[in-house]
Scaffold this motif. Structure first.
Motif, PDB file in Angstrom:
ATOM      1  N   VAL A   9      29.457  43.997  40.965  1.00 37.75           N
ATOM      2  CA  VAL A   9      29.631  43.135  39.790  1.00 37.75           C
ATOM      3  C   VAL A   9      28.303  42.482  39.426  1.00 37.75           C
ATOM      4  O   VAL A   9      27.595  41.993  40.313  1.00 37.75           O
ATOM      5  CB  VAL A   9      30.641  41.993  40.084  1.00 37.75           C
ATOM      6  N   ALA A  10      28.000  42.433  38.131  1.00 39.53           N
ATOM      7  CA  ALA A  10      26.881  41.621  37.648  1.00 39.53           C
ATOM      8  C   ALA A  10      27.473  40.478  36.835  1.00 39.53           C
ATOM      9  O   ALA A  10      28.330  40.711  35.974  1.00 39.53           O
ATOM     10  CB  ALA A  10      25.947  42.455  36.789  1.00 39.53           C
ATOM     11  N   HIS A  20      33.017  40.442  25.776  1.00 39.22           N
ATOM     12  CA  HIS A  20      34.343  40.907  25.351  1.00 39.22           C
ATOM     13  C   HIS A  20      34.560  42.294  25.950  1.00 39.22           C
ATOM     14  O   HIS A  20      33.624  42.886  26.530  1.00 39.22           O
ATOM     15  CB  HIS A  20      34.446  40.946  23.816  1.00 39.22           C
ATOM     16  N   THR A  25      27.234  46.810  29.343  1.00 35.58           N
ATOM     17  CA  THR A  25      26.408  46.006  30.261  1.00 35.58           C
ATOM     18  C   THR A  25      24.931  46.391  30.104  1.00 35.58           C
ATOM     19  O   THR A  25      24.368  47.102  30.926  1.00 35.58           O
ATOM     20  CB  THR A  25      26.892  46.185  31.716  1.00 35.58           C
ATOM     21  N   TRP A  27      22.575  43.945  29.649  1.00 33.69           N
ATOM     22  CA  TRP A  27      21.862  42.672  29.799  1.00 33.69           C
ATOM     23  C   TRP A  27      21.412  42.433  31.248  1.00 33.69           C
ATOM     24  O   TRP A  27      20.852  41.385  31.543  1.00 33.69           O
ATOM     25  CB  TRP A  27      22.770  41.525  29.332  1.00 33.69           C
ATOM     26  N   GLY A  49      38.042  50.879  35.048  1.00 30.07           N
ATOM     27  CA  GLY A  49      39.063  50.726  34.009  1.00 30.07           C
ATOM     28  C   GLY A  49      38.647  51.455  32.739  1.00 30.07           C
ATOM     29  O   GLY A  49      37.452  51.636  32.482  1.00 30.07           O
ATOM     30  N   ASN A  51      38.579  50.542  29.651  1.00 30.82           N
ATOM     31  CA  ASN A  51      37.714  49.810  28.712  1.00 30.82           C
ATOM     32  C   ASN A  51      36.250  49.940  29.137  1.00 30.82           C
ATOM     33  O   ASN A  51      35.367  50.191  28.313  1.00 30.82           O
ATOM     34  CB  ASN A  51      38.095  48.325  28.659  1.00 30.82           C
ATOM     35  N   THR A  52      36.000  49.768  30.430  1.00 27.71           N
ATOM     36  CA  THR A  52      34.618  49.888  30.929  1.00 27.71           C
ATOM     37  C   THR A  52      34.156  51.333  30.831  1.00 27.71           C
ATOM     38  O   THR A  52      33.013  51.605  30.436  1.00 27.71           O
ATOM     39  CB  THR A  52      34.527  49.390  32.384  1.00 27.71           C
ATOM     40  N   THR A  55      32.651  52.379  27.662  1.00 30.45           N
ATOM     41  CA  THR A  55      31.289  51.894  27.389  1.00 30.45           C
ATOM     42  C   THR A  55      30.243  52.601  28.252  1.00 30.45           C
ATOM     43  O   THR A  55      29.051  52.442  28.031  1.00 30.45           O
ATOM     44  CB  THR A  55      31.144  50.362  27.645  1.00 30.45           C
ATOM     45  N   ARG A  70      46.841  53.503  31.242  1.00 29.91           N
ATOM     46  CA  ARG A  70      48.297  53.655  31.096  1.00 29.91           C
ATOM     47  C   ARG A  70      48.614  54.722  30.053  1.00 29.91           C
ATOM     48  O   ARG A  70      49.772  54.902  29.698  1.00 29.91           O
ATOM     49  CB  ARG A  70      48.929  52.315  30.723  1.00 29.91           C
ATOM     50  N   ASN A  86      47.325  56.298  36.360  1.00 32.02           N
ATOM     51  CA  ASN A  86      48.111  55.124  35.978  1.00 32.02           C
ATOM     52  C   ASN A  86      48.639  54.447  37.247  1.00 32.02           C
ATOM     53  O   ASN A  86      49.514  54.994  37.925  1.00 32.02           O
ATOM     54  CB  ASN A  86      49.271  55.549  35.073  1.00 32.02           C
ATOM     55  N   LEU A 106      33.951  49.661  39.901  1.00 33.42           N
ATOM     56  CA  LEU A 106      33.049  49.225  38.826  1.00 33.42           C
ATOM     57  C   LEU A 106      33.706  48.326  37.777  1.00 33.42           C
ATOM     58  O   LEU A 106      33.094  48.031  36.764  1.00 33.42           O
ATOM     59  CB  LEU A 106      32.432  50.440  38.137  1.00 33.42           C
ATOM     60  N   GLY A 107      34.956  47.906  38.013  1.00 35.60           N
ATOM     61  CA  GLY A 107      35.584  46.953  37.098  1.00 35.60           C
ATOM     62  C   GLY A 107      36.149  47.608  35.866  1.00 35.60           C
ATOM     63  O   GLY A 107      36.343  48.831  35.847  1.00 35.60           O
ATOM     64  N   GLN A 110      40.219  43.624  34.540  1.00 34.92           N
ATOM     65  CA  GLN A 110      41.594  44.045  34.869  1.00 34.92           C
ATOM     66  C   GLN A 110      41.627  44.847  36.166  1.00 34.92           C
ATOM     67  O   GLN A 110      42.521  44.672  36.997  1.00 34.92           O
ATOM     68  CB  GLN A 110      42.178  44.880  33.728  1.00 34.92           C
ATOM     69  N   VAL A 111      40.649  45.704  36.340  1.00 33.70           N
ATOM     70  CA  VAL A 111      40.670  46.588  37.515  1.00 33.70           C
ATOM     71  C   VAL A 111      40.153  45.858  38.760  1.00 33.70           C
ATOM     72  O   VAL A 111      40.706  46.025  39.849  1.00 33.70           O
ATOM     73  CB  VAL A 111      39.912  47.899  37.187  1.00 33.70           C
ATOM     74  N   TYR A 112      39.135  45.016  38.619  1.00 36.05           N
ATOM     75  CA  TYR A 112      38.732  44.173  39.757  1.00 36.05           C
ATOM     76  C   TYR A 112      39.951  43.361  40.222  1.00 36.05           C
ATOM     77  O   TYR A 112      40.184  43.208  41.430  1.00 36.05           O
ATOM     78  CB  TYR A 112      37.634  43.185  39.354  1.00 36.05           C
TER      79      TYR A 112
HETATM   80  N1  NAP Z   1      29.011  42.903  34.397  1.00 34.80           N
HETATM   81  C1  NAP Z   1      29.622  43.799  35.130  1.00 34.80           C
HETATM   82  O1  NAP Z   1      29.310  44.019  36.312  1.00 34.80           O
HETATM   83  C2  NAP Z   1      30.741  44.586  34.541  1.00 34.80           C
HETATM   84  C3  NAP Z   1      31.418  45.510  35.337  1.00 34.80           C
HETATM   85  C4  NAP Z   1      32.466  46.208  34.784  1.00 34.80           C
HETATM   86  C5  NAP Z   1      32.837  45.994  33.472  1.00 34.80           C
HETATM   87  N2  NAP Z   1      32.169  45.104  32.729  1.00 34.80           N
HETATM   88  C6  NAP Z   1      32.593  44.851  31.349  1.00 34.80           C
HETATM   89  O2  NAP Z   1      33.973  44.474  31.358  1.00 34.80           O
HETATM   90  C7  NAP Z   1      34.535  44.831  30.107  1.00 34.80           C
HETATM   91  C8  NAP Z   1      35.853  45.549  30.322  1.00 34.80           C
HETATM   92  O3  NAP Z   1      36.731  44.804  31.154  1.00 34.80           O
HETATM   93  P1  NAP Z   1      38.316  44.762  30.843  1.00 34.80           P
HETATM   94  O4  NAP Z   1      38.956  43.856  31.835  1.00 34.80           O
HETATM   95  O5  NAP Z   1      38.510  44.493  29.392  1.00 34.80           O
HETATM   96  O6  NAP Z   1      38.786  46.263  31.057  1.00 34.80           O
HETATM   97  P2  NAP Z   1      38.783  47.298  32.277  1.00 34.80           P
HETATM   98  O7  NAP Z   1      39.269  46.648  33.523  1.00 34.80           O
HETATM   99  O8  NAP Z   1      37.498  48.029  32.296  1.00 34.80           O
HETATM  100  O9  NAP Z   1      39.875  48.349  31.733  1.00 34.80           O
HETATM  101  C9  NAP Z   1      41.144  47.903  31.342  1.00 34.80           C
HETATM  102  C10 NAP Z   1      42.000  49.119  31.065  1.00 34.80           C
HETATM  103  O10 NAP Z   1      42.313  49.763  32.306  1.00 34.80           O
HETATM  104  C11 NAP Z   1      43.622  50.264  32.253  1.00 34.80           C
HETATM  105  N3  NAP Z   1      44.431  49.561  33.240  1.00 34.80           N
HETATM  106  C12 NAP Z   1      44.357  48.279  33.656  1.00 34.80           C
HETATM  107  N4  NAP Z   1      45.256  48.041  34.621  1.00 34.80           N
HETATM  108  C13 NAP Z   1      45.903  49.201  34.838  1.00 34.80           C
HETATM  109  C14 NAP Z   1      46.948  49.604  35.703  1.00 34.80           C
HETATM  110  N5  NAP Z   1      47.542  48.754  36.558  1.00 34.80           N
HETATM  111  N6  NAP Z   1      47.350  50.897  35.661  1.00 34.80           N
HETATM  112  C15 NAP Z   1      46.777  51.762  34.804  1.00 34.80           C
HETATM  113  N7  NAP Z   1      45.788  51.443  33.949  1.00 34.80           N
HETATM  114  C16 NAP Z   1      45.377  50.174  33.967  1.00 34.80           C
HETATM  115  C17 NAP Z   1      44.116  50.031  30.816  1.00 34.80           C
HETATM  116  O11 NAP Z   1      43.636  51.169  30.083  1.00 34.80           O
HETATM  117  P3  NAP Z   1      44.397  51.778  28.792  1.00 34.80           P
HETATM  118  O12 NAP Z   1      44.186  50.731  27.711  1.00 34.80           O
HETATM  119  O13 NAP Z   1      43.700  53.072  28.546  1.00 34.80           O
HETATM  120  O14 NAP Z   1      45.840  51.929  29.186  1.00 34.80           O
HETATM  121  C18 NAP Z   1      43.341  48.791  30.418  1.00 34.80           C
HETATM  122  O15 NAP Z   1      43.223  48.620  29.036  1.00 34.80           O
HETATM  123  C19 NAP Z   1      33.492  45.708  29.405  1.00 34.80           C
HETATM  124  O16 NAP Z   1      32.818  44.915  28.453  1.00 34.80           O
HETATM  125  C20 NAP Z   1      32.533  46.099  30.510  1.00 34.80           C
HETATM  126  O17 NAP Z   1      31.222  46.346  30.042  1.00 34.80           O
HETATM  127  C21 NAP Z   1      31.129  44.390  33.226  1.00 34.80           C
END
Ligand code: NAP
Length: 172
Positions: A9-10, A20, A25, A27, A49, A51-52, A55, A70, A86, A106-107, A110-112
């Protein structure tokens, strides 16, 4: 056997991982990117996840990726090194991960949070970058209120700007 799972994690000084869900990432410092690559090279799979993944699909295209989504019922293979999964479906996460030795988690949030809530994180590598967003996504957003303890095992200053890498481990 359960693989070792390292959350990487950063964060900003105010504890944010992104502004958002769609924020790429871009920065983090070059030193953190080097550290991230070295840890990915030691891992045999990445869990991320959707969403990540959206990107960061390009840079991850040569690595074994398990993408949480999902949009599939259970699992769906999309190429030799890409598995959509899923976690709310019929296959348990333990079975999905059992063929790996070292997983890089890698997050994002939601996934962390899913891995923390299921007590699956062994190591947490936290890079603090000397920036503030003032808003954005937290590392974890959990439904239960249980306190999870970690032990700090190493602290390293990565550059003169003040980027700091912390390594935490779950007590065994
Ligand atoms: N700074 C860092 O180290 C770092 C690290 C990682 C990510 N990030 C940032 O975090 C942001 C994304 O985070 P986020 O929380 O919005 O999303 P995320 O955790 O990357 O992904 C969420 C998606 O994962 C799926 N999901 C979540 N829980 C699930 C489950 N129990 N079973 C099946 N699928 C599941 C869903 O996908 P579907 O919508 O396809 O169903 C959900 O929309 C991005 O901006 C990324 O750049 C930063």
């Amino acid at each position: 056997m359960k693989p070792n799972i390292s959350a990487i994690v950063a964060v900003t000084i105010d504890g944010k991982i992104a502004r958002h869900s769609g924020h790429f990432t871009d920065w983090t410092s070059p030193e953190d990117k080097t550290f991230l690559r070295s840890l990915l090279d030691k891992s045999d799979a990445v869990v991320i996840g959707n969403n990540t993944y959206k990107t960061a699909a390009g840079p991850l295209s040569k690595r074994n990726c398990i993408v949480f989504t999902r949009t599939v019922h259970d699992t769906e293979r999309r190429g030799s090194n890409l598995l959509y999964y899923n976690a709310d479906g019929p296959s348990s996460i333990g079975v999905i991960l059992e063929s790996y030795r070292a997983i890089a988690l890698l997050g994002g949030t939601q996934v962390y949070s899913y891995f923390l809530e299921h007590d699956l994180i062994d190591d947490l590598y936290l890079t603090i970058e000397p920036v503030v967003f003032g808003e954005g996504l937290d590392i974890f957003k959990c439904k239960n209120e249980a306190t999870v303890n970690f032990h700090l095992t190493a602290v390293k200053k990565l550059n003169d700007k003040g980027t700091v890498l912390l390594h935490y481990r779950r007590p065994s």
